[in-house]
Design an enzyme around this catalytic site. Sequence first.
Site, PDB file in Angstrom:
ATOM      1  N   HIS A  79      -7.044  10.277   4.425  1.00  0.00           N
ATOM      2  CA  HIS A  79      -6.625   9.283   5.412  1.00  0.00           C
ATOM      3  C   HIS A  79      -6.891   9.770   6.837  1.00  0.00           C
ATOM      4  CE1 HIS A  79      -3.893   7.893   2.026  1.00  0.00           C
ATOM      5  NE2 HIS A  79      -4.575   6.823   2.327  1.00  0.00           N
ATOM      6  N   GLU A  91      -2.129   5.905  -8.356  1.00  0.00           N
ATOM      7  CA  GLU A  91      -3.049   6.939  -7.849  1.00  0.00           C
ATOM      8  C   GLU A  91      -2.899   8.212  -8.654  1.00  0.00           C
ATOM      9  OE1 GLU A  91      -3.434   7.304  -3.600  1.00  0.00           O
ATOM     10  OE2 GLU A  91      -3.741   9.466  -3.716  1.00  0.00           O
ATOM     11  N   ASP A  94       2.569   4.848  -5.609  1.00  0.00           N
ATOM     12  CA  ASP A  94       1.864   6.096  -5.338  1.00  0.00           C
ATOM     13  C   ASP A  94       2.693   7.277  -5.827  1.00  0.00           C
ATOM     14  OD1 ASP A  94       0.543   8.268  -4.404  1.00  0.00           O
ATOM     15  OD2 ASP A  94       0.420   7.609  -2.323  1.00  0.00           O
ATOM     16  N   ASN A 116     -10.021   0.707   0.925  1.00  0.00           N
ATOM     17  CA  ASN A 116      -8.923   0.627   1.898  1.00  0.00           C
ATOM     18  C   ASN A 116      -9.366   1.068   3.289  1.00  0.00           C
ATOM     19  OD1 ASN A 116      -7.522   0.153  -0.454  1.00  0.00           O
ATOM     20  ND2 ASN A 116      -5.851   1.556   0.035  1.00  0.00           N
ATOM     21  N   HIS A 141      -9.354   5.051  -1.343  1.00  0.00           N
ATOM     22  CA  HIS A 141      -8.532   5.157  -0.128  1.00  0.00           C
ATOM     23  C   HIS A 141      -9.276   6.039   0.870  1.00  0.00           C
ATOM     24  CE1 HIS A 141      -4.428   3.639  -1.355  1.00  0.00           C
ATOM     25  NE2 HIS A 141      -5.125   3.519  -2.468  1.00  0.00           N
ATOM     26  N   GLY A 142      -8.794   5.996   2.114  1.00  0.00           N
ATOM     27  CA  GLY A 142      -9.364   6.892   3.129  1.00  0.00           C
ATOM     28  C   GLY A 142     -10.841   6.623   3.356  1.00  0.00           C
ATOM     29  N   ASP A 166       0.859  -1.189   0.000  1.00  0.00           N
ATOM     30  CA  ASP A 166       0.000   0.000   0.000  1.00  0.00           C
ATOM     31  C   ASP A 166       0.904   1.250   0.000  1.00  0.00           C
ATOM     32  OD1 ASP A 166      -2.409   1.428   0.266  1.00  0.00           O
ATOM     33  OD2 ASP A 166      -2.371   1.324   2.457  1.00  0.00           O
TER      34      ASP A 166
HETATM   35  P1  13P Z   1      -8.377   5.200   6.378  1.00  0.00           P
HETATM   36  O1  13P Z   1      -7.413   6.077   7.092  1.00  0.00           O
HETATM   37  O2  13P Z   1      -9.659   5.920   6.087  1.00  0.00           O
HETATM   38  O3  13P Z   1      -8.632   3.904   7.050  1.00  0.00           O
HETATM   39  O4  13P Z   1      -7.737   4.860   4.940  1.00  0.00           O
HETATM   40  C1  13P Z   1      -6.780   3.851   4.819  1.00  0.00           C
HETATM   41  C2  13P Z   1      -6.086   3.843   3.500  1.00  0.00           C
HETATM   42  O5  13P Z   1      -6.458   4.494   2.547  1.00  0.00           O
HETATM   43  C3  13P Z   1      -4.902   2.978   3.394  1.00  0.00           C
HETATM   44  O6  13P Z   1      -4.285   3.073   2.158  1.00  0.00           O
HETATM   45  O1  G3H Z   2      -2.618   4.958   3.920  1.00  0.00           O
HETATM   46  C1  G3H Z   2      -2.320   4.128   4.771  1.00  0.00           C
HETATM   47  C2  G3H Z   2      -2.345   4.327   6.187  1.00  0.00           C
HETATM   48  O2  G3H Z   2      -3.539   4.628   6.788  1.00  0.00           O
HETATM   49  C3  G3H Z   2      -1.169   5.022   6.756  1.00  0.00           C
HETATM   50  O3  G3H Z   2      -0.446   3.959   7.171  1.00  0.00           O
HETATM   51  O4  G3H Z   2       0.936   4.809   9.053  1.00  0.00           O
HETATM   52  O5  G3H Z   2       1.331   2.572   7.983  1.00  0.00           O
HETATM   53  O6  G3H Z   2       1.903   4.675   6.739  1.00  0.00           O
HETATM   54  P1  G3H Z   2       1.030   4.036   7.773  1.00  0.00           P
HETATM   55 ZN    ZN Z   3      -4.383   5.039   1.328  1.00  0.00          ZN
END
Ligand code: 13P
Ligand code: G3H
Ligand code: ZN
Length: 305
Positions: free
Chosen positions: A178, A133, A103, A251, A208-209, A81
């Site tokens: 995020h 992305e 990314d 995600n 994501h997010g 990721d």
């Molecule tokens: P959240 O912070 O909303 O859980 O998103 C996670 C994410 O996008 C990981 O790539």
């Molecule tokens: O996008 C992903 C996560 O929410 C951030 O993860 O703290 O492991 O980089 P990380």
């Molecule tokens: Zn993400």
Amino acid sequence: MLVANKDLLIPARKKAYAVGAFNINNLEALLAVVEAATEEKSPVIVAVTPSAIKYAGLVYLANIVKTAAEMALVPMSLHLDHGENFEVVSKCIEAGFTSVMIDGSFLRFEENVALTKRVVNLAHSKGVSVEAELGRLAGVEESTVEEKEAVLTDPNNAKDFVEQTGVDALAVAIGTSHGAYKFKAEPKLDFERLRLIKEKLSIPLVLHGASSVPYWIIEKASKYGAELTGAKGILEEHIKKAISLGIAKINIDTDLRLAFTATVREVLTNSPKEFDPRKILGPAKEVMKEVVKGKMRLFGSSGKA
Ligand code: 13P
Ligand code: G3H
Ligand code: ZN
């Protein structure tokens, strides 16, 4: 069984459901995700970030996920990721990841295309799927139209990007971000933009997010001393709408972190004499597992394995 993301996401986009990608950093989170997938008979993506790798080690993480996949009765992928450069991507492919995200969203369009193409060439030669992305994940609620255009995914650019790179899935920016503080005012996503992107692209789209920051978890965490004022996530009805508009991978990290934190706080408060880590982390794993199962039902992936 370990498979590539493509094998999970193409059927998902075709049949209008989404596969959850859950971030893990340790054994408890992995067990929560795999047990949930097994009980829900759901395909699942186990996601590992570069900072998870820094925390737990690439070989450790890759091997616990590979072991879980060998034992699991559901198809799983091991996904990088937010891979930030070519080097981390190639190390993960070497370690047995079946899917990688590159990314390049912080780069100019042409640079993002060039980096993504390089990753696609390597990954596809090894049967590994690639997600890229376009646009940036950032809170945009108080932004002007021009600012939003600079941050959110442009549908025409998205089409050009996919044609030029050959990626298997595209993460789009439609107003999610995020973490636990996604909106100051009402949750709002740009569905019209997503509809246009869906019309132009037939590959699976990625959100994501996407954590919902459930009220019951915030309430429990706060009851046991957490300070999370103002935490707000994505509405569940918005998740369903996004899936109907081509989102096939979702995600989730924050909701698992919150579930973990709330439960550890609860156990430590209610059982001050407890010092066996298994009695503290075990309940946290169970609550993370319930959260993952709920997501699988919401995303429509339950019963699809
Ligand atoms: P959240 O912070 O909303 O859980 O998103 C996670 C994410 O996008 C990981 O790539
Ligand atoms: O996008 C992903 C996560 O929410 C951030 O993860 O703290 O492991 O980089 P990380
Ligand atoms: Zn993400």
